[in-house]
Design an enzyme around this catalytic site. Sequence first.
Site, PDB file in Angstrom:
ATOM      1  N   GLY A 160      -1.741 -10.068   3.653  1.00 27.99           N
ATOM      2  CA  GLY A 160      -1.519 -10.782   2.399  1.00 27.99           C
ATOM      3  C   GLY A 160      -0.048 -10.995   2.093  1.00 27.99           C
ATOM      4  O   GLY A 160       0.763 -11.264   2.983  1.00 27.99           O
ATOM      5  N   ASN A 208       0.873  -1.178   0.000  1.00 30.42           N
ATOM      6  CA  ASN A 208       0.000   0.000   0.000  1.00 30.42           C
ATOM      7  C   ASN A 208       0.910   1.227   0.000  1.00 30.42           C
ATOM      8  O   ASN A 208       2.132   1.106   0.108  1.00 30.42           O
ATOM      9  CB  ASN A 208      -0.959   0.001   1.193  1.00 30.42           C
ATOM     10  CG  ASN A 208      -0.215  -0.021   2.512  1.00 30.42           C
ATOM     11  OD1 ASN A 208       0.454   0.942   2.867  1.00 30.42           O
ATOM     12  ND2 ASN A 208      -0.285  -1.139   3.224  1.00 30.42           N
ATOM     13  N   ASP A 227       2.144  -8.872   1.231  1.00 30.06           N
ATOM     14  CA  ASP A 227       2.986  -7.833   1.843  1.00 30.06           C
ATOM     15  C   ASP A 227       3.350  -8.214   3.285  1.00 30.06           C
ATOM     16  O   ASP A 227       4.501  -8.018   3.718  1.00 30.06           O
ATOM     17  CB  ASP A 227       2.213  -6.509   1.821  1.00 30.06           C
ATOM     18  CG  ASP A 227       3.107  -5.283   1.836  1.00 30.06           C
ATOM     19  OD1 ASP A 227       4.270  -5.382   1.384  1.00 30.06           O
ATOM     20  OD2 ASP A 227       2.629  -4.233   2.289  1.00 30.06           O
ATOM     21  N   VAL A 237      -6.805  -8.352  -1.134  1.00 28.61           N
ATOM     22  CA  VAL A 237      -7.518  -7.295  -0.413  1.00 28.61           C
ATOM     23  C   VAL A 237      -8.079  -6.238  -1.372  1.00 28.61           C
ATOM     24  O   VAL A 237      -9.185  -5.725  -1.163  1.00 28.61           O
ATOM     25  CB  VAL A 237      -6.556  -6.617   0.596  1.00 28.61           C
ATOM     26  CG1 VAL A 237      -7.209  -5.410   1.258  1.00 28.61           C
ATOM     27  CG2 VAL A 237      -6.119  -7.608   1.666  1.00 28.61           C
TER      28      VAL A 237
END
Length: 166
Positions: A32, A24, A34, A122
């Site tokens: 997830g 993000n 990340d 997401v």
Amino acid sequence: MATLEVVLGDITGEDVDAIVTAANESLLGGGGVDGAVHRAAGPRLAEAGGAIAPCGPGDAKVTPAFDLDPPVKHVIHTVGPVWDGGAYGEAEILASCYRRCLAVADEIGARSVAFPAIATGVYGFPAKQAARIAVRTVRETPTKVERVRFVAFDEETYELLSAELA
Ligand code: AR6
């Protein structure tokens, strides 16, 4: 042109020069893929990400890979589009993610890069359309990267990416 491969598994176990994370804009980590990448790379990844943030949707920025196992030397952080029905430029932003990651890979001299299915968790991008954009964009983008591995985390994504490659 790069050789394209699809595998099923966890991207943090890939033997490549650079792995891509679906981040993000803060580059401080998240859930997830990340979350998995930040856990594997250790807390210095968020420090380094925060120092070069923000990263806008469709863009990509690079940090060292810190505690990730060699040969992984770099993490390329890219920010996908949040899916909002498809009429807000989502497809173009997703294509831009793949192009920018390859451009960054060229800048750092990475010859092998592993991509997750950016934006399909997401952020809600439909998996089939995302697989088509991923494969088409990587095929169409001139790069010095020799090996691109698409890492699917579930069977459906694996099948969709395999179908696009076939
Ligand atoms: N290896 C490979 N792929 C994975 C892994 C893994 N270890 N874990 C999940 N995936 P997502 P997004 C797949 O949600 O949609 C984060 O909080 C997953 O099954 O990780 O771009 C960020 O910080 C899916 O196919 O990324 C952002 O806030 C794909 O990775 C936001 O989520 C992408 O799912 C980004 O959302």
